[in-house]
Write a protein that holds these residues in place. Structure first.
Motif, short mmCIF file in Angstrom:
data_model
loop_
_atom_site.label_atom_id
_atom_site.label_comp_id
_atom_site.label_asym_id
_atom_site.label_seq_id
_atom_site.Cartn_x
_atom_site.Cartn_y
_atom_site.Cartn_z
N ASP A 211 0.83 -1.20 0.00
CA ASP A 211 0.00 0.00 0.00
C ASP A 211 0.86 1.25 0.00
OD1 ASP A 211 0.80 0.34 2.61
OD2 ASP A 211 -1.21 0.62 3.40
N LYS A 213 1.13 4.69 2.07
CA LYS A 213 0.60 5.31 3.28
C LYS A 213 0.62 6.84 3.23
CE LYS A 213 0.14 1.88 6.55
NZ LYS A 213 1.16 0.82 6.51
N GLY A 225 -4.37 6.41 6.31
CA GLY A 225 -4.77 5.01 6.44
C GLY A 225 -4.39 4.20 5.20
N TYR A 268 -3.24 -10.24 9.19
CA TYR A 268 -2.63 -9.31 8.23
C TYR A 268 -1.25 -9.05 8.77
CZ TYR A 268 -2.20 -4.25 6.76
OH TYR A 268 -1.81 -3.00 6.33
N ASN A 284 -2.01 -7.10 12.06
CA ASN A 284 -3.35 -6.59 12.27
C ASN A 284 -4.27 -7.79 12.25
OD1 ASN A 284 -2.85 -3.67 12.30
ND2 ASN A 284 -2.21 -4.00 10.19
N ARG A 286 -7.38 -8.05 11.07
CA ARG A 286 -8.49 -7.75 10.16
C ARG A 286 -7.89 -7.57 8.78
NH1 ARG A 286 -6.62 -2.78 9.10
NH2 ARG A 286 -5.28 -1.98 10.73
N GLY A 288 -6.80 -5.31 5.62
CA GLY A 288 -6.37 -3.93 5.46
C GLY A 288 -7.38 -3.16 4.63
N ASP A 289 -7.36 -1.86 4.79
CA ASP A 289 -8.23 -0.99 4.00
C ASP A 289 -7.31 0.09 3.43
OD1 ASP A 289 -10.13 0.68 2.96
OD2 ASP A 289 -11.40 0.68 4.75
N PRO A 290 -6.97 0.08 2.14
CA PRO A 290 -7.68 -0.51 1.00
C PRO A 290 -7.16 -1.85 0.48
CG PRO A 290 -6.08 1.04 0.16
CD PRO A 290 -5.90 0.99 1.66
N GLU A 291 -6.33 -2.57 1.24
CA GLU A 291 -5.83 -3.84 0.70
C GLU A 291 -6.95 -4.84 0.45
OE1 GLU A 291 -4.61 -2.15 3.20
OE2 GLU A 291 -2.43 -2.27 3.32
N1 GLY Z 1 -3.99 0.12 4.92
C1 GLY Z 1 -3.47 -0.12 6.19
C2 GLY Z 1 -4.39 -0.71 7.17
O1 GLY Z 1 -5.51 -1.10 6.88
O2 GLY Z 1 -4.00 -0.84 8.32
#
Ligand code: GLY
Ligand code: AMP
Length: 420
Positions: A211, A213, A225, A268, A284, A286, A288-291
């Motif tokens: 991603d 950042k 994010g 993650y 993480n 959960r 990722g957002d936007p992964e």
């Molecule tokens: N894109 C990073 C996150 O979701 O933590």
């Protein structure tokens, strides 16, 4: 089956989009929601962090399966409440969510299973932390122990920056999250993330991503994010991936099981890779957002089967059918993000990719008002495309985003540069 997704951002729109395509899905609900999710799921006004309210809703609507998107309900133990009520749930327990909720916890797990990661020290008072960084020198990395919405990490290139970060954290700039501080060795290399489903015992890798950042082109400007992502990540070669699984992921899953807090959900893993050796940066608990948007676009309907196998403890027999493809997403954010930005501006032209099977416009912060789509958040859209090559995916995503009419928005023009 009837399915409830908790969370209402771009990640959850991508999950809803993929799940909705699977014939096993009858009714799909999402709490809260946004204007994009509303096209594929029924929106529910429910606080995702209120486990009892979620259980009540599940009983009322005969929900068979709950998918938890964000970390906050996981850290609050909503998955435990749901499982205790007999509801099939995707997402780790509160105990296992410590892998994201506490940096110290993750470091202890790495030590216990000998997983390569940065050397670290843990502090509960500023004076000892300051003395430590003065001995170590810069560059050095200062992290608030708890959840700080992705903002609790300072990569200090100089000693004064490190000292200021420590002073701020102990003075409460991240609230309770900064009452404990982890100080880490600075790692050099290229970053990538790896997404692995785990049912507590068995694992199933479901893709790699990278991603962006920083807010602006050329990786300049403030941290966000995430302004865009692509999958797969070229740096995650088969050799690096195997090392990551053997030295980091599998030992972590085994250690969590050994502690009687098995990890069930998506893990993650963020790595720093140098000379073919991955080291863990963070976990993480959960997507990722936007992964998630690029992963879901590549997986499509089979994502639901994989999530179900995870929740049922059946990953030993689960498989992913991989197309040899690439996906790339570009985040359209409100001018000013990640600082102050306007809300309520009107977005037009959201139907530009309606007939394109290779492009999806995932909504993060949108709502419907008086028949128009308005922006309600900082990161507002994730324009996501698939292609036989990364270049093809990128061209499709940028061709689409250029057609969206939103004068108050901005996006990076260089997503994917590192891989291309
Ligand atoms: N894109 C990073 C996150 O979701 O933590
Ligand atoms: P985290 O929230 O732990 O992912 O950290 C946010 C970002 O800080 C990471 O994506 C890295 O770019 C950077 N970072 C974190 N820890 C380190 C480290 N030990 N060395 C170098 N960079 C790091």
């Amino acid at each position: 089956m009837n399915i409830l997704i908790l969370g209402g951002g771009g990640r959850e729109h991508a999950l809803a989009w993929a799940i909705n395509q699977n014939p096993k899905c009858d009714q799909l609900f999402c709490a809260p929601s946004n204007a994009g999710i509303a096209e594929v799921a029924q929106c529910v006004a429910l606080n995702p962090e209120d486990g009892d309210a979620v259980v009540e809703f599940c009983a009322a609507e005969s929900i068979d399966f709950v998918v938890i998107g964000p970390e906050a309900p996981l850290a609050a133990g909503v998955s435990d409440t749901l499982r205790a009520a007999g509801i099939l749930t995707f997402g780790p327990s509160k105990a296992a969510a410590q892998l994201e909720a506490s940096k110290t916890f993750t470091k202890e797990i790495c030590t216990a299973c000998n997983a390569p990661t940065a050397a670290y020290a843990h502090f509960t008072d500023a004076d000892a932390a300051l003395a430590y960084v003065r001995r170590q020198g810069a560059p050095i990395v200062i992290k608030a122990d708890g959840l700080a919405a992705g903002k609790g990490v300072v990569v200090a290139m100089t000693l004064p920056e490190a000292e200021a970060a420590i002073t701020d954290m102990f003075a409460g700039s991240f609230g309770a999250a900064g009452a404990e501080v982890v100080i880490e060795e600075f790692m050099e290399g290229e970053e990538a993330s790896f997404f692995i489903l785990s049912d507590g015992e068995n694992i199933l890798p479901i893709g790699t991503a990278q991603d962006h950042k920083r807010a602006y082109d050329g990786d300049q400007g403030p941290n966000t994010g995430g302004m865009g992502a692509y999958s797969p990540a070229p740096v995650m070669t088969p050799e690096v991936t195997q090392k990551a699984l053997d030295e980091i992921v599998k030992p972590t899953i085994a250690e969590m099981a050994r502690r009687s807090t098995p990890y069930q959900g998506v893990l993650y893993a963020g790595f720093m890779i140098k000379n073919g050796q991955p080291r863990l940066v963070e976990y993480n608990v959960r997507f990722g957002d936007p992964e998630c948007q690029v992963l879901m676009q590549r997986l499509g309907a089979q994502a639901l089967d994989a999530l179900l196998a995870t929740a049922r403890g059946e990953l030993d027999s689960a498989r992913i059918n991989w197309a040899d493809d690439h996906a790339l997403t570009v985040v359209y954010a409100a001018e000013g993000y990640p600082g102050d930005y306007k809300k309520g501006t009107v977005i037009k032209g959201l139907n530009v990719a309606e007939d394109d099977p290779f492009v999806e416009i995932f909504h993060a912060g949108t709502a419907q008002k008086d028949g128009q789509t308005i922006a309600t958040g900082g990161r507002v859209l994730a324009v996501t495309a698939r292609g036989g090559t990364l270049q093809q995916a990128r061209t499709r995503a940028y061709d689409t985003i250029a057609k969206i009419d939103w004068p108050e928005g901005f996006y990076r023009k260089d997503i994917g540069w590192r891989a291309l």
